[in-house]
Write an enzyme that holds these catalytic residues in place. Structure first.
Site, PDB file in Angstrom:
ATOM      1  N   ASP A  65      72.733  21.782  36.720  1.00 34.70           N
ATOM      2  CA  ASP A  65      73.817  21.532  37.676  1.00 34.70           C
ATOM      3  C   ASP A  65      74.723  20.376  37.265  1.00 34.70           C
ATOM      4  O   ASP A  65      75.722  20.111  37.921  1.00 34.70           O
ATOM      5  CB  ASP A  65      73.265  21.305  39.087  1.00 34.70           C
ATOM      6  CG  ASP A  65      72.250  20.186  39.184  1.00 34.70           C
ATOM      7  OD1 ASP A  65      71.567  19.904  38.194  1.00 34.70           O
ATOM      8  OD2 ASP A  65      72.119  19.585  40.276  1.00 34.70           O
ATOM      9  N   HIS A  66      74.404  19.736  36.132  1.00 27.86           N
ATOM     10  CA  HIS A  66      75.228  18.629  35.647  1.00 27.86           C
ATOM     11  C   HIS A  66      75.922  18.937  34.314  1.00 27.86           C
ATOM     12  O   HIS A  66      76.755  18.150  33.876  1.00 27.86           O
ATOM     13  CB  HIS A  66      74.378  17.368  35.487  1.00 27.86           C
ATOM     14  CG  HIS A  66      73.864  16.841  36.787  1.00 27.86           C
ATOM     15  ND1 HIS A  66      74.429  15.764  37.442  1.00 27.86           N
ATOM     16  CD2 HIS A  66      72.849  17.271  37.571  1.00 27.86           C
ATOM     17  CE1 HIS A  66      73.776  15.554  38.566  1.00 27.86           C
ATOM     18  NE2 HIS A  66      72.818  16.455  38.672  1.00 27.86           N
ATOM     19  N   HIS A 138      64.722   9.156  37.367  1.00 25.80           N
ATOM     20  CA  HIS A 138      64.659  10.569  37.742  1.00 25.80           C
ATOM     21  C   HIS A 138      63.448  11.184  37.041  1.00 25.80           C
ATOM     22  O   HIS A 138      62.726  10.491  36.323  1.00 25.80           O
ATOM     23  CB  HIS A 138      65.966  11.262  37.346  1.00 25.80           C
ATOM     24  CG  HIS A 138      66.173  12.609  37.959  1.00 25.80           C
ATOM     25  ND1 HIS A 138      65.816  12.907  39.255  1.00 25.80           N
ATOM     26  CD2 HIS A 138      66.706  13.754  37.450  1.00 25.80           C
ATOM     27  CE1 HIS A 138      66.124  14.167  39.513  1.00 25.80           C
ATOM     28  NE2 HIS A 138      66.654  14.703  38.439  1.00 25.80           N
TER      29      HIS A 138
END
Length: 303
Positions: A65-66, A138
Site C-alpha cells: 500500500d506504500h 513497524h
C-alpha cells in the site's frame, strides 16, 4: 515557499473516497514524493499536478500500500519524455524491490539513482531539500522523513562595506560561496548573519510511537502522522500490528512542539473519524484530519 499536498490517506486498501498513501511537496520547481500507493497517479491528476517535475521519491517501507503505484508512475513519467535522472530513497533492499516491480515497466528513457538507507538516521541534501530519514518501529524496516528548506542569515551590507568587499562578490557570498582574489579570501560568514528559521515538514506512517519520531519532528511547521485507529479499545490491535492511534499521534505532536498535526493512513474500517477529534484536541489542540487533496502553502517567517 513549500507546497504540500496530501494525495492519499487510506491504510491497507484504497477506498472510493480515499487513495492509498502518498504525499507530494513542491519547492523551487522540483517535486518530491513520499510513498506511492495504488492510485497515486489518479490522485495527482485530480489535483492538477504534473508528473514530470518529480525528481525524488522517498519510500517509508515496502508494503504494497506504500509502493504499488510505482510501476505505472514510472511508465507515465517515461511517456512524458522525461530524461533527467530520478532519485529513489528507501530502506535497504530498494534496488531489488524496484527491480522486481520494473518487470512490468522495463524500459525507461531516464536513469534511476538509488539511495538505500541502513543507519538509524541519515541526512541527504538534494534538490534544495535537506532530508532527514529516521528509523521507526513497524513490523518491517520502516523510515519516517523530515523535509527541511534551510535558510541562510540576512546579508549585512554595512559589514560588507566595512570590510571593503567588492560588490561584484556579494551575490556569490550570499549564496554560500567562498571567493578568492589577489590573495584575499572572502567567506560567507563575513557578511551573513545567523541562520534564520526555515521550513520543516515531518512525515511518519506505519509505526508505534518512539522518541526518534518526536525528536525528528521537533519544531516542525507541519507533522503528518498516521492514525490507523481512533477507537480507544483498539490500542491492543495498534500494538499488535505496530501502528498508532489518533491519541498517540497527538501525544507525539505535543511532545515535539509542532505547529500543526494532520492525521492520515486511516484503517478502512474507520467511520465518522471527525467524532473522535474533540478528545484528540484535548491532547494537541492543532490536530486535524488529513484528507485526499488537502494542501498547504508553507512560507518563510520573518524574524
Amino acid at each position: 515557499m513549500l507546497d504540500v499536498c496530501l494525495l492519499g490517506t487510506a491504510g491497507m486498501m484504497p477506498l472510493p473516497y480515499r487513495w492509498l498513501t502518498a504525499l507530494l511537496t513542491r519547492y523551487n520547481g522540483s517535486s518530491l514524493l513520499i510513498d506511492c500507493g495504488e492510485g497515486t497517479q489518479i490522485a495527482m491528476k485530480e489535483q492538477g499536478l504534473s508528473f514530470k517535475p518529480v525528481d525524488v521519491i522517498c519510500f517509508t517501507h515496502y508494503h504494497a500500500d506504500h509502493i504499488s503505484g510505482l510501476p505505472g508512475l514510472l511508465l507515465t513519467m517515461g511517456n512524458a519524455e522525461r530524461t533527467k535522472p530520478l532519485t529513489l530513497i528507501g530502506p535497504k533492499g530498494l534496488e531489488r524491490v524496484v527491480g522486481a516491480l520494473r518487470t512490468i515497466a522495463p524500459e525507461l528513457p531516464f536513469e534511476i539513482c538509488y539511495r538505500e538507507l541502513s543507519s538509524p538516521s541519515e541526512d541527504i541534501e538534494i534538490e534544495g531539500y535537506h532530508i532527514h530519514a529516521f528509523r521507526v518501529s513497524h513490523n518491517v524496516v520502516c523510515y519516517g522523513y523530515s523535509l527541511q528548506i534551510k535558510r541562510i542569515g540576512k546579508f549585512d551590507v554595512e559589514r560588507a562595506h566595512l570590510q571593503q568587499i567588492p560588490q561584484r562578490f556579494w551575490n556569490r557570498l550570499q549564496h554560500g560561496q567562498t571567493v578568492e582574489e589577489d590573495g584575499k579570501q572572502y567567506t560567507p560568514d563575513m557578511v551573513l548573519g545567523p541562520p534564520r528559521k526555515g521550513i520543516k515538514v515531518t512525515y511518519c506512517t506505519d509505526s508505534r510511537p518512539t522518541e526518534a519520531i518526536a525528536e525528528a519532528a521537533k519544531g516542525s511547521d507541519l507533522f503528518i502522522c498516521e492514525g490507523m485507529y481512533a477507537e480507544q479499545e483498539k490500542i491492543a490491535k495498534a500494538k499488535q500490528y505496530k501502528h498508532m492511534t489518533f491519541y498517540e499521534a497527538a501525544k507525539l505532536a505535543a511532545d515535539a512542539s509542532v505547529k500543526e498535526l494532520w492525521l492520515t493512513h486511516f484503517s478502512p474500517s474507520l467511520v465518522r473519524a471527525e467524532s473522535y477529534m474533540p478528545e484528540v484536541r484535548k491532547i494537541f489542540g492543532e490536530a486535524s484530519l488529513g484528507f485526499d487533496g488537502r494542501t498547504a502553502e508553507l512560507d518563510f517567517k520573518e524574524d
